[in-house]
Every structure is written in C-alpha cells, then in structure tokens.
Design a protein around this motif. Structure first.
Motif: not given
Length: 263
Positions: A112, A136, A82, A174, A166-167, A78-79, A170-171, A109, A75
């Motif tokens: 995260r 965000q 994204a 996770r 999507e970005m 994947e993040e 996904i948070t 970034t 994940l």
C-alpha cells in the motif's frame, strides 16, 4: 504522453496564445483609433466582467484543487491508522494464528505504501491494486478462521472484523479520490476566458503608442502559470507538487511490524 506533459504543453500553448491575442487586440485597437479616432465605448465594462468571472473561476478551482490535494494526503494517514488498528487487534487471536496474519499485514502495508508510486505507469498501478485486493482477501479469510477457532476469545470477532472492514473500505475511498477531478470544460473555460481577457487588454493597450512587452509577458506568464499549478495539484502523483512523502507513514508502520515477525 501523460497528463502532466499534456498540461505542460497546453500551458505553454496558452502562454503564447495569450501573447498572440494581446497583439491581435492591440492591432484591432489601433485600427479603431485610425478609423474612428478613438476606442469603442464599453470595453472597460466588458473587460471588468470577463476578469471578474475569470478571477472567480480561478479562485474556486484553485481552492478545490488545494482541498483535494490535502484530502488525498490525509487519507494516507487515515489508511495507516486503519491498518495499525487492525494489526494491533491481531493480539486478540490465538497465538498460533498470529504469525501468518502478521506476515500478510507486513506485505500488505508495504504494498500500500508503494501502490501509487510511478503513477505514470497505470498498468503497474493496476497490477499493484489487484495484488492488494488479493492480500485483503487472504487477510480476511485467515482472520475469520482464526476468530472462529475454539480457543479464540468471544469478543475477537466483534473487535477485529470492524477494523478489517475499515482497513479495506479506505482503499476504495483513496482510489475514488484519485479519480475525482473537475470536468474538462472548467479548464477549457479558464483558457477561453484568459484568451478573451488578453484580447480586451490588448485592445485597450492600443492607446499607448509603445508596446510594453514586459507587461504582456508578465500577464501571460502569471495567468498560464496559475492554471498550470491548479492542474498540477489535481494530479499529485505526476507533477511538481506531490504527496509521495506522505507514504512514509505507511513505511514507518511496516517497519514497526518487523520485530513481530521474528518472535
């Protein structure tokens, strides 16, 4: 005391508990030998059933823990993908709107990448989560304003918004995956079956007049260590088996954004 320290103490307690139950079982067996002249029938059958159930339970919990461990690591990639996709689509926006958004993406970034570090301090983790939510919101608002600008291409909104969605989504994925663990009763059942198995093994060991500490310690050590590894993989930010190295992909992505900030 954090979860891994509790797990370590519980594992150590299970180790000594199994040694104790091995000894209790052996003494019960010796008592039967003296009083009855032999051990009770059917003990091997009961022992086989207990260890069959214990083996099945360990196999399922170990497999589940390993699967969740890998899912959490994937994940992160994947993040990063994204975020990288959304960042690239900033090129669709007017040039004047890009610098501020690129700076926000750079900060986001990096945050995260660090968000689950030092996971023992849940207050700090929650603070970083709240900060990421604020970033965000800022990215979303600035991107919508830029995509609606008169000089923005007509397809900018259509391509950028799904990437941002999507970005952001996904948070949540996770976070929920980090909270996904087997019920406590599973681990209690593992400990209970290990102790009962130790009792039955100790009972059968009574036929041997000499106590084998090597076998007792080896059995207790293997079983308790196996359970500890399962718990450790369930919390991959706290124990020996960690996914911290996987955060490097986010740090590399952040580093790739740096040249754009100086244009």
């Amino acid at each position: 005391m954090d979860l891994i320290q509790i797990a370590s103490s519980a594992t150590l307690g299970l180790f000594f508990g199994m040694l104790l139950f091995l000894e209790i079982g052996r003494r019960i067996g010796l008592h039967h030998l003296v009083r009855e002249g032999g051990l009770a029938r059917g003990v091997s059958t009961a022992e086989g059933a207990v260890f069959a159930l214990l083996g099945l339970l360990i196999a399922f919990t170990f497999s589940g823990a390993a699967s969740r461990f890998e899912d959490r690591r994937h994940l992160i990639t994947e993040e990063a993908n994204a975020i990288g996709t959304a960042y690239l689509r900033l090129d669709l926006l007017p040039v004047t709107s890009q610098p501020e958004l690129r700076t926000l993406f750079y900060d986001y970034t990096g945050l995260r990448a660090q968000i689950y570090h030092n996971a023992r301090d849940m207050a700090a983790v929650q603070q970083r989560l709240d900060q990421s939510i604020r970033l965000q919101s800022q990215i979303w608002q600035h991107a919508l304003i830029a995509a609606r600008a008169p000089d923005a291409p007509a397809h900018a909104m259509m391509l950028l918004v799904p990437a941002l969605n999507e970005m952001i989504d996904i948070t949540t994925t996770r976070w929920m995956v980090t909270q996904n663990h087997p019920p406590l009763v599973i681990f209690l059942l593992l400990a209970f079956l290990s102790l009962m198995g130790s009792l039955l093994i100790g009972y059968e060991m009574a036929e041997n007049p000499h106590r084998s500490w090597l076998h007792c310690v080896a059995f207790a050590c293997i079983m308790s260590l196996c359970i500890y590894v399962i718990v450790d993989m369930e919390f991959p930010r706290l124990g020996f088996f960690t996914i911290t190295a996987a955060d490097q992909v986010l740090l590399d992505l952040q580093a790739s954004m740096l040249p754009d900030l100086h244009k």
